[in-house]
Motif scaffolding. Structure first.
Motif, PDB file in Angstrom:
ATOM      1  N   LEU A  16       0.802  -1.221   0.000  1.00 10.55           N
ATOM      2  CA  LEU A  16       0.000   0.000   0.000  1.00 10.55           C
ATOM      3  C   LEU A  16       0.835   1.270   0.000  1.00 10.55           C
ATOM      4  O   LEU A  16       0.296   2.351  -0.256  1.00 10.55           O
ATOM      5  CB  LEU A  16      -0.928   0.014   1.214  1.00 10.55           C
ATOM      6  CG  LEU A  16      -2.097  -0.973   1.205  1.00 10.55           C
ATOM      7  CD1 LEU A  16      -2.780  -0.983   2.565  1.00 10.55           C
ATOM      8  CD2 LEU A  16      -3.083  -0.626   0.109  1.00 10.55           C
ATOM      9  N   ILE A  17       2.121   1.166   0.292  1.00 13.19           N
ATOM     10  CA  ILE A  17       2.901   2.391   0.468  1.00 13.19           C
ATOM     11  C   ILE A  17       4.193   2.364  -0.343  1.00 13.19           C
ATOM     12  O   ILE A  17       4.716   1.304  -0.686  1.00 13.19           O
ATOM     13  CB  ILE A  17       3.245   2.634   1.952  1.00 13.19           C
ATOM     14  CG1 ILE A  17       4.105   1.497   2.501  1.00 13.19           C
ATOM     15  CG2 ILE A  17       1.999   2.811   2.782  1.00 13.19           C
ATOM     16  CD1 ILE A  17       4.713   1.807   3.838  1.00 13.19           C
ATOM     17  N   SER A  18       4.699   3.543  -0.609  1.00 12.69           N
ATOM     18  CA  SER A  18       5.971   3.695  -1.303  1.00 12.69           C
ATOM     19  C   SER A  18       7.101   3.715  -0.278  1.00 12.69           C
ATOM     20  O   SER A  18       6.871   3.990   0.914  1.00 12.69           O
ATOM     21  CB  SER A  18       5.981   5.002  -2.096  1.00 12.69           C
ATOM     22  OG  SER A  18       5.950   6.114  -1.211  1.00 12.69           O
ATOM     23  N   PRO A  19       8.336   3.441  -0.702  1.00  6.43           N
ATOM     24  CA  PRO A  19       9.464   3.517   0.233  1.00  6.43           C
ATOM     25  C   PRO A  19       9.602   4.882   0.888  1.00  6.43           C
ATOM     26  O   PRO A  19       9.956   4.978   2.068  1.00  6.43           O
ATOM     27  CB  PRO A  19      10.670   3.192  -0.660  1.00  6.43           C
ATOM     28  CG  PRO A  19      10.116   2.334  -1.745  1.00  6.43           C
ATOM     29  CD  PRO A  19       8.740   2.888  -2.013  1.00  6.43           C
ATOM     30  N   LEU A  20       9.311   5.959   0.140  1.00  3.67           N
ATOM     31  CA  LEU A  20       9.429   7.305   0.705  1.00  3.67           C
ATOM     32  C   LEU A  20       8.431   7.519   1.837  1.00  3.67           C
ATOM     33  O   LEU A  20       8.794   7.991   2.929  1.00  3.67           O
ATOM     34  CB  LEU A  20       9.210   8.352  -0.384  1.00  3.67           C
ATOM     35  CG  LEU A  20       9.239   9.814   0.086  1.00  3.67           C
ATOM     36  CD1 LEU A  20      10.584  10.140   0.712  1.00  3.67           C
ATOM     37  CD2 LEU A  20       8.945  10.757  -1.082  1.00  3.67           C
ATOM     38  N   VAL A  21       7.176   7.166   1.594  1.00  2.00           N
ATOM     39  CA  VAL A  21       6.154   7.320   2.632  1.00  2.00           C
ATOM     40  C   VAL A  21       6.474   6.415   3.819  1.00  2.00           C
ATOM     41  O   VAL A  21       6.369   6.825   4.982  1.00  2.00           O
ATOM     42  CB  VAL A  21       4.752   7.006   2.070  1.00  2.00           C
ATOM     43  CG1 VAL A  21       3.723   6.923   3.198  1.00  2.00           C
ATOM     44  CG2 VAL A  21       4.336   8.077   1.073  1.00  2.00           C
ATOM     45  N   GLY A  22       6.882   5.191   3.532  1.00  7.72           N
ATOM     46  CA  GLY A  22       7.249   4.277   4.605  1.00  7.72           C
ATOM     47  C   GLY A  22       8.398   4.818   5.432  1.00  7.72           C
ATOM     48  O   GLY A  22       8.392   4.720   6.670  1.00  7.72           O
ATOM     49  N   GLY A  23       9.391   5.402   4.772  1.00 13.26           N
ATOM     50  CA  GLY A  23      10.536   5.955   5.492  1.00 13.26           C
ATOM     51  C   GLY A  23      10.173   7.145   6.349  1.00 13.26           C
ATOM     52  O   GLY A  23      10.613   7.262   7.500  1.00 13.26           O
ATOM     53  N   VAL A  24       9.366   8.043   5.801  1.00 11.11           N
ATOM     54  CA  VAL A  24       8.952   9.231   6.544  1.00 11.11           C
ATOM     55  C   VAL A  24       8.136   8.847   7.778  1.00 11.11           C
ATOM     56  O   VAL A  24       8.356   9.358   8.884  1.00 11.11           O
ATOM     57  CB  VAL A  24       8.145  10.180   5.639  1.00 11.11           C
ATOM     58  CG1 VAL A  24       7.489  11.289   6.472  1.00 11.11           C
ATOM     59  CG2 VAL A  24       9.042  10.792   4.574  1.00 11.11           C
ATOM     60  N   MET A  25       7.191   7.930   7.589  1.00 11.71           N
ATOM     61  CA  MET A  25       6.344   7.526   8.708  1.00 11.71           C
ATOM     62  C   MET A  25       7.116   6.719   9.747  1.00 11.71           C
ATOM     63  O   MET A  25       6.834   6.807  10.946  1.00 11.71           O
ATOM     64  CB  MET A  25       5.146   6.725   8.192  1.00 11.71           C
ATOM     65  CG  MET A  25       4.191   7.528   7.317  1.00 11.71           C
ATOM     66  SD  MET A  25       3.633   9.071   8.091  1.00 11.71           S
ATOM     67  CE  MET A  25       2.795   8.453   9.547  1.00 11.71           C
ATOM     68  N   THR A  26       8.098   5.941   9.304  1.00 11.57           N
ATOM     69  CA  THR A  26       8.938   5.221  10.264  1.00 11.57           C
ATOM     70  C   THR A  26       9.753   6.200  11.094  1.00 11.57           C
ATOM     71  O   THR A  26       9.877   6.046  12.315  1.00 11.57           O
ATOM     72  CB  THR A  26       9.875   4.243   9.538  1.00 11.57           C
ATOM     73  OG1 THR A  26       9.092   3.241   8.883  1.00 11.57           O
ATOM     74  CG2 THR A  26      10.837   3.566  10.513  1.00 11.57           C
ATOM     75  N   ALA A  27      10.295   7.231  10.448  1.00 15.78           N
ATOM     76  CA  ALA A  27      11.050   8.242  11.174  1.00 15.78           C
ATOM     77  C   ALA A  27      10.168   8.952  12.198  1.00 15.78           C
ATOM     78  O   ALA A  27      10.585   9.192  13.352  1.00 15.78           O
ATOM     79  CB  ALA A  27      11.650   9.247  10.194  1.00 15.78           C
ATOM     80  N   ALA A  28       8.934   9.278  11.796  1.00 11.79           N
ATOM     81  CA  ALA A  28       8.017   9.959  12.710  1.00 11.79           C
ATOM     82  C   ALA A  28       7.660   9.072  13.898  1.00 11.79           C
ATOM     83  O   ALA A  28       7.646   9.520  15.048  1.00 11.79           O
ATOM     84  CB  ALA A  28       6.756  10.375  11.960  1.00 11.79           C
ATOM     85  N   SER A  29       7.391   7.802  13.618  1.00 13.55           N
ATOM     86  CA  SER A  29       6.985   6.886  14.682  1.00 13.55           C
ATOM     87  C   SER A  29       8.147   6.542  15.603  1.00 13.55           C
ATOM     88  O   SER A  29       7.985   6.477  16.827  1.00 13.55           O
ATOM     89  CB  SER A  29       6.407   5.604  14.067  1.00 13.55           C
ATOM     90  OG  SER A  29       5.178   5.868  13.417  1.00 13.55           O
ATOM     91  N   VAL A  30       9.323   6.305  15.024  1.00  9.05           N
ATOM     92  CA  VAL A  30      10.496   5.995  15.850  1.00  9.05           C
ATOM     93  C   VAL A  30      10.877   7.202  16.699  1.00  9.05           C
ATOM     94  O   VAL A  30      11.269   7.059  17.868  1.00  9.05           O
ATOM     95  CB  VAL A  30      11.675   5.539  14.964  1.00  9.05           C
ATOM     96  CG1 VAL A  30      12.963   5.440  15.778  1.00  9.05           C
ATOM     97  CG2 VAL A  30      11.368   4.188  14.332  1.00  9.05           C
ATOM     98  N   GLY A  31      10.756   8.398  16.133  1.00  9.15           N
ATOM     99  CA  GLY A  31      11.024   9.599  16.915  1.00  9.15           C
ATOM    100  C   GLY A  31      10.060   9.729  18.090  1.00  9.15           C
ATOM    101  O   GLY A  31      10.467  10.067  19.208  1.00  9.15           O
ATOM    102  N   THR A  32       8.788   9.453  17.840  1.00  5.44           N
ATOM    103  CA  THR A  32       7.786   9.490  18.907  1.00  5.44           C
ATOM    104  C   THR A  32       8.069   8.416  19.950  1.00  5.44           C
ATOM    105  O   THR A  32       7.905   8.653  21.159  1.00  5.44           O
ATOM    106  CB  THR A  32       6.376   9.286  18.327  1.00  5.44           C
ATOM    107  OG1 THR A  32       6.133  10.258  17.315  1.00  5.44           O
ATOM    108  CG2 THR A  32       5.322   9.413  19.413  1.00  5.44           C
ATOM    109  N   LEU A  33       8.510   7.255  19.494  1.00  3.21           N
ATOM    110  CA  LEU A  33       8.841   6.173  20.420  1.00  3.21           C
ATOM    111  C   LEU A  33      10.032   6.552  21.303  1.00  3.21           C
ATOM    112  O   LEU A  33      10.025   6.297  22.518  1.00  3.21           O
ATOM    113  CB  LEU A  33       9.148   4.895  19.630  1.00  3.21           C
ATOM    114  CG  LEU A  33       9.514   3.658  20.446  1.00  3.21           C
ATOM    115  CD1 LEU A  33       8.393   3.289  21.413  1.00  3.21           C
ATOM    116  CD2 LEU A  33       9.825   2.488  19.518  1.00  3.21           C
TER     117      LEU A  33
END
Length: 335
Positions: free
Chosen positions: A7-24
């Motif tokens: 469902l997602i592109s590598p760019l979107v996946g990377g951005v959202m992973t960065a956001a979630s890992v930062g929140t974590l």
């Protein structure tokens, strides 16, 4: 609402992973001021409960769809937003790694959609605002339902946006959003009722275990309630999961309504292929059953085993993380 990598592109996946890992990372830092020895068992057992409860899809009448709880609001209500986010992060990681539920590339999306909105938006701004004048049964039900609905609506809309930004033209924005939002409105209402039932039970027998009742002072006296939650987790994973609805969940149902299939063709990129290869090696019980199980008996046994193993793995990992955070906090306080 677990998104697959398709469902997602590598760019979107990377951005959202960065956001979630930062929140974590921020949550781990903030949790260091709240976690005490008595809170670690509560974190671990509620993590196990959410894992097992997510295996139980309930049918949405007259739709041909099903849903399951996200669990973020329940965790935040019990543990607080930071500890809740940490715990849901563990649940989703174990699901993706060992059971192929949700893609590895999509992990950041799933954590943000199912964790961030519930823990940091719905809980503090809706749930707590309603119960701050008194946590009676009516207020808990109202707060749980409204917060669950809002959290899930935000998460569902984020799924639509993430697919839009990923360039998934086979899922037009308008068509996708018109299917995703209503079905997740119904799922959110059911989750709210389930969440309220658990919170009312705990509020009746050990209210200080609840975050909105200042559970920073919780002690081991709540061990009976914690034990009952552990038993419930085992029952959900080992028994009740056998009766889960076979209908596609809200996300799959929405995709099917547009494309005619519950799945999209996997994107042919190096990153997608690498993520799939890793997940294929780590997921020893894909789809929550034994690999290559053919008979109904074997599949049922596999589902029960997956529920117990997954709940146990969640319990251990959450307890380990909680223990490490507490140890680091203790070391700093000594210095």
């Amino acid at each position: 609402m677990h998104m697959a990598d398709a469902l997602i592109s590598p760019l979107v996946g990377g951005v959202m992973t960065a956001a979630s890992v930062g929140t974590l990372g921020y949550s781990l830092k903030k949790a260091g001021t709240d976690i005490n020895q008595s809170k670690i068992p509560l974190m671990a057992v509620t993590g196990a409960l959410v894992f097992s409860a997510q295996m139980i899809n309930f049918t949405i009448p007259a739709t041909g769809s099903s849903g399951h709880i996200g669990g973020g609001l329940l965790l935040a209500s019990l543990l607080g937003p930071f500890e809740g986010f940490i715990t849901i992060a563990v649940v989703l990681l174990i699901q993706a790694l060992f059971f192929a539920d949700g893609g590895l590339l999509a992990y950041g999306c799933n954590l943000f959609n199912m964790g961030f909105y519930s823990c940091f938006i719905a809980y503090p701004f809706i749930f707590k605002a309603i119960v701050k004048k008194g946590a009676d049964k009516k207020r808990i039900v109202l707060a749980s339902v409204l917060a669950s609905v809002v959290g899930l609506q935000l998460g569902a809309f984020s799924v639509v946006l993430e697919t839009l930004f990923s360039g998934k033209t086979e899922l037009p924005f308008s068509s996708f959003v018109l299917l995703m939002q209503p079905i997740h409105l119904a799922i959110g209402a059911v989750e709210g009722v389930i969440t309220a039932a658990v919170l009312i039970y705990i509020n009746q027998y050990k209210p200080e275990l609840l975050n909105f009742n200042n559970n920073a002072n919780a002690t081991a006296n709540g061990k009976r309630v914690i034990a009952s939650l552990a038993v419930l987790a085992l029952l959900c994973g080992g028994l009740f999961s056998l009766f889960a609805s076979s209908y596609p969940d809200g996300l799959e149902w929405s995709i099917q309504g547009i494309t005619g299939s519950t799945e999209l063709e996997e994107a042919d990129t190096g990153i997608h292929s690498s993520a799939a290869a890793v997940q294929q090696k780590t997921s020893f019980m894909p789809d929550y059953t034994f690999a290559n199980a053919e008979s109904e008996t074997a599949q049922a046994a596999g589902t029960s085993a997956a529920g117990i193993i997954g709940s146990g793995a969640t319990f251990v990992l959450v307890a380990t993380i909680g223990g490490l955070v507490y140890y680091i906090k203790s070391r700093k306080s000594v210095k």
